[in-house]
Design a protein around this motif. Structure first.
Motif, PDB file in Angstrom:
ATOM      1  N   MET A   1      -7.522  20.055   4.549  1.00  0.00           N
ATOM      2  CA  MET A   1      -7.317  18.985   3.454  1.00  0.00           C
ATOM      3  C   MET A   1      -8.620  18.737   2.844  1.00  0.00           C
ATOM      4  O   MET A   1      -9.570  18.677   3.392  1.00  0.00           O
ATOM      5  N   ASN A   2      -8.489  18.612   1.379  1.00  0.00           N
ATOM      6  CA  ASN A   2      -9.626  18.202   0.530  1.00  0.00           C
ATOM      7  C   ASN A   2      -9.097  16.870   0.002  1.00  0.00           C
ATOM      8  O   ASN A   2      -8.277  16.032   0.261  1.00  0.00           O
ATOM      9  N   ALA A   3     -10.418  16.284  -0.754  1.00  0.00           N
ATOM     10  CA  ALA A   3     -10.631  14.884  -1.347  1.00  0.00           C
ATOM     11  C   ALA A   3      -9.445  14.634  -2.166  1.00  0.00           C
ATOM     12  O   ALA A   3      -8.828  13.679  -1.966  1.00  0.00           O
ATOM     13  N   LYS A   4      -9.027  15.661  -2.891  1.00  0.00           N
ATOM     14  CA  LYS A   4      -7.861  15.104  -3.799  1.00  0.00           C
ATOM     15  C   LYS A   4      -6.637  15.140  -3.117  1.00  0.00           C
ATOM     16  O   LYS A   4      -5.724  14.313  -3.303  1.00  0.00           O
ATOM     17  N   GLU A   5      -6.409  16.167  -2.097  1.00  0.00           N
ATOM     18  CA  GLU A   5      -5.345  15.827  -1.346  1.00  0.00           C
ATOM     19  C   GLU A   5      -5.134  14.817  -0.499  1.00  0.00           C
ATOM     20  O   GLU A   5      -4.033  13.975  -0.368  1.00  0.00           O
ATOM     21  N   LEU A   6      -6.239  14.260   0.106  1.00  0.00           N
ATOM     22  CA  LEU A   6      -6.265  13.019   0.919  1.00  0.00           C
ATOM     23  C   LEU A   6      -6.119  11.786  -0.388  1.00  0.00           C
ATOM     24  O   LEU A   6      -5.295  10.854   0.019  1.00  0.00           O
ATOM     25  N   ALA A   7      -6.637  11.787  -1.341  1.00  0.00           N
ATOM     26  CA  ALA A   7      -6.524  10.631  -2.173  1.00  0.00           C
ATOM     27  C   ALA A   7      -5.058  10.570  -2.857  1.00  0.00           C
ATOM     28  O   ALA A   7      -4.587   9.540  -3.068  1.00  0.00           O
ATOM     29  N   ASP A   8      -4.472  11.899  -2.847  1.00  0.00           N
ATOM     30  CA  ASP A   8      -2.900  11.747  -3.417  1.00  0.00           C
ATOM     31  C   ASP A   8      -2.259  11.238  -2.343  1.00  0.00           C
ATOM     32  O   ASP A   8      -1.020  10.289  -2.488  1.00  0.00           O
ATOM     33  N   GLN A   9      -2.564  11.348  -1.013  1.00  0.00           N
ATOM     34  CA  GLN A   9      -1.658  10.677   0.079  1.00  0.00           C
ATOM     35  C   GLN A   9      -1.956   9.206   0.167  1.00  0.00           C
ATOM     36  O   GLN A   9      -0.979   8.462   0.555  1.00  0.00           O
ATOM     37  N   LEU A  10      -3.299   8.590  -0.080  1.00  0.00           N
ATOM     38  CA  LEU A  10      -3.526   7.445  -0.142  1.00  0.00           C
ATOM     39  C   LEU A  10      -3.143   6.417  -1.323  1.00  0.00           C
ATOM     40  O   LEU A  10      -3.008   5.321  -1.278  1.00  0.00           O
ATOM     41  N   ASN A  11      -3.007   7.089  -2.535  1.00  0.00           N
ATOM     42  CA  ASN A  11      -2.519   6.623  -3.726  1.00  0.00           C
ATOM     43  C   ASN A  11      -1.301   5.761  -3.631  1.00  0.00           C
ATOM     44  O   ASN A  11      -0.306   6.018  -3.064  1.00  0.00           O
ATOM     45  N   GLY A  12      -1.563   4.507  -3.959  1.00  0.00           N
ATOM     46  CA  GLY A  12      -0.392   3.628  -3.824  1.00  0.00           C
ATOM     47  C   GLY A  12      -0.274   2.544  -2.670  1.00  0.00           C
ATOM     48  O   GLY A  12       0.629   1.831  -2.456  1.00  0.00           O
ATOM     49  N   ILE A  13      -1.335   3.003  -1.747  1.00  0.00           N
ATOM     50  CA  ILE A  13      -1.338   2.099  -0.361  1.00  0.00           C
ATOM     51  C   ILE A  13      -1.372   0.732  -0.882  1.00  0.00           C
ATOM     52  O   ILE A  13      -1.953   0.261  -1.795  1.00  0.00           O
ATOM     53  N   GLN A  14      -0.837  -0.256   0.014  1.00  0.00           N
ATOM     54  CA  GLN A  14      -0.871  -1.518  -0.143  1.00  0.00           C
ATOM     55  C   GLN A  14      -1.852  -2.448   0.320  1.00  0.00           C
ATOM     56  O   GLN A  14      -2.318  -1.916   1.284  1.00  0.00           O
ATOM     57  N   TYR A  15      -2.370  -3.424  -0.448  1.00  0.00           N
ATOM     58  CA  TYR A  15      -3.383  -4.175  -0.057  1.00  0.00           C
ATOM     59  C   TYR A  15      -2.914  -5.361   0.790  1.00  0.00           C
ATOM     60  O   TYR A  15      -1.752  -5.978   0.657  1.00  0.00           O
ATOM     61  N   PRO A  16      -3.506  -5.540   2.106  1.00  0.00           N
ATOM     62  CA  PRO A  16      -4.894  -5.078   2.509  1.00  0.00           C
ATOM     63  C   PRO A  16      -4.348  -3.640   3.060  1.00  0.00           C
ATOM     64  O   PRO A  16      -3.644  -3.275   3.914  1.00  0.00           O
ATOM     65  N   ALA A  17      -5.335  -2.630   2.702  1.00  0.00           N
ATOM     66  CA  ALA A  17      -5.301  -1.283   3.115  1.00  0.00           C
ATOM     67  C   ALA A  17      -5.351  -1.372   4.790  1.00  0.00           C
ATOM     68  O   ALA A  17      -6.452  -1.809   5.131  1.00  0.00           O
ATOM     69  N   ARG A  18      -4.243  -0.655   5.196  1.00  0.00           N
ATOM     70  CA  ARG A  18      -4.411  -0.218   6.543  1.00  0.00           C
ATOM     71  C   ARG A  18      -4.123   1.338   6.479  1.00  0.00           C
ATOM     72  O   ARG A  18      -2.894   1.684   6.593  1.00  0.00           O
ATOM     73  N   ILE A  19      -5.007   2.192   6.646  1.00  0.00           N
ATOM     74  CA  ILE A  19      -5.027   3.482   6.493  1.00  0.00           C
ATOM     75  C   ILE A  19      -4.545   4.242   8.014  1.00  0.00           C
ATOM     76  O   ILE A  19      -4.983   3.644   8.924  1.00  0.00           O
ATOM     77  N   PRO A  20      -3.292   4.694   7.765  1.00  0.00           N
ATOM     78  CA  PRO A  20      -2.726   5.226   9.155  1.00  0.00           C
ATOM     79  C   PRO A  20      -3.789   6.222   9.588  1.00  0.00           C
ATOM     80  O   PRO A  20      -4.566   6.868   9.159  1.00  0.00           O
ATOM     81  N   LYS A  21      -3.846   5.883  11.186  1.00  0.00           N
ATOM     82  CA  LYS A  21      -4.739   6.642  12.111  1.00  0.00           C
ATOM     83  C   LYS A  21      -4.658   8.180  11.865  1.00  0.00           C
ATOM     84  O   LYS A  21      -5.582   8.935  11.822  1.00  0.00           O
ATOM     85  N   THR A  22      -3.484   8.784  11.502  1.00  0.00           N
ATOM     86  CA  THR A  22      -3.328  10.341  11.268  1.00  0.00           C
ATOM     87  C   THR A  22      -4.142  10.653  10.127  1.00  0.00           C
ATOM     88  O   THR A  22      -4.879  11.847  10.367  1.00  0.00           O
ATOM     89  N   LEU A  23      -4.155   9.919   8.847  1.00  0.00           N
ATOM     90  CA  LEU A  23      -5.054  10.214   7.956  1.00  0.00           C
ATOM     91  C   LEU A  23      -6.502  10.060   8.127  1.00  0.00           C
ATOM     92  O   LEU A  23      -7.274  10.903   7.737  1.00  0.00           O
ATOM     93  N   THR A  24      -6.980   8.895   8.699  1.00  0.00           N
ATOM     94  CA  THR A  24      -8.355   8.747   9.097  1.00  0.00           C
ATOM     95  C   THR A  24      -8.738   9.881  10.091  1.00  0.00           C
ATOM     96  O   THR A  24     -10.046  10.472   9.907  1.00  0.00           O
ATOM     97  N   ASP A  25      -8.100  10.206  11.061  1.00  0.00           N
ATOM     98  CA  ASP A  25      -8.246  11.390  11.667  1.00  0.00           C
ATOM     99  C   ASP A  25      -8.499  12.742  11.286  1.00  0.00           C
ATOM    100  O   ASP A  25      -9.291  13.503  11.416  1.00  0.00           O
TER     101      ASP A  25
END
Length: 139
Positions: free
Chosen positions: A1-25
């Motif tokens: 995974m690169n920065a753009k691929e991860l940013a694409d997956q995060l795009n549109g996340i709702q505030y307050p941001a709770r990033i899924p553990k699978t993505l942070t891992d």
């Protein structure tokens, strides 16, 4: 995974941001850092760096290939201070900009990065976050 691929997956996340553990891992494993705003005073770091910096009304954090540098005025230990001064010349800044245009939070940096939007109630974006690779910071 690169920065753009991860940013694409995060795009549109709702505030307050709770990033899924699978993505942070996955970010941690890939050496990627996610930066976004929380409330009116925090710059959050997740992935290869897990920390936060107080930036009420805006502020600046410094990172190098080893991670986030401590805030200079918070250092009391001589050894930590020596390490800070050894790392600081190679550190890159990330400036948190409060209330810029349509965003509550935006980030300005020379580190190569990709961006994503954190939405609030599906309306205009709350934050334009960034994703970068620690490997892109030369030390």
């Amino acid at each position: 995974m690169n920065a753009k691929e991860l940013a694409d997956q995060l795009n549109g996340i709702q505030y307050p941001a709770r990033i899924p553990k699978t993505l942070t891992d996955a970010a941690k494993e890939a050496g990627l850092v996610i930066v976004y705003g929380s409330s009116d005073d925090l710059m959050e770091f997740e992935g290869a760096i897990y920390d936060e910096v107080g930036v009420y009304d805006g502020g600046t954090a410094y990172v190098d290939a080893k991670g986030l540098l401590p805030e200079r005025d918070q250092i009391e230990d001589d050894e930590v201070l020596k390490d800070y001064f050894a790392r600081q010349p190679n550190a890159k800044s990330i400036e948190a900009l409060w209330s810029e245009g349509e965003y509550s939070w935006m980030y300005k940096t020379d580190i190569p990065h990709a961006t994503f939007e954190v939405l609030e109630d599906g309306e205009p974006p709350y934050c334009r976050g960034i994703v970068f690779a620690l490997a892109d910071i030369k030390s």
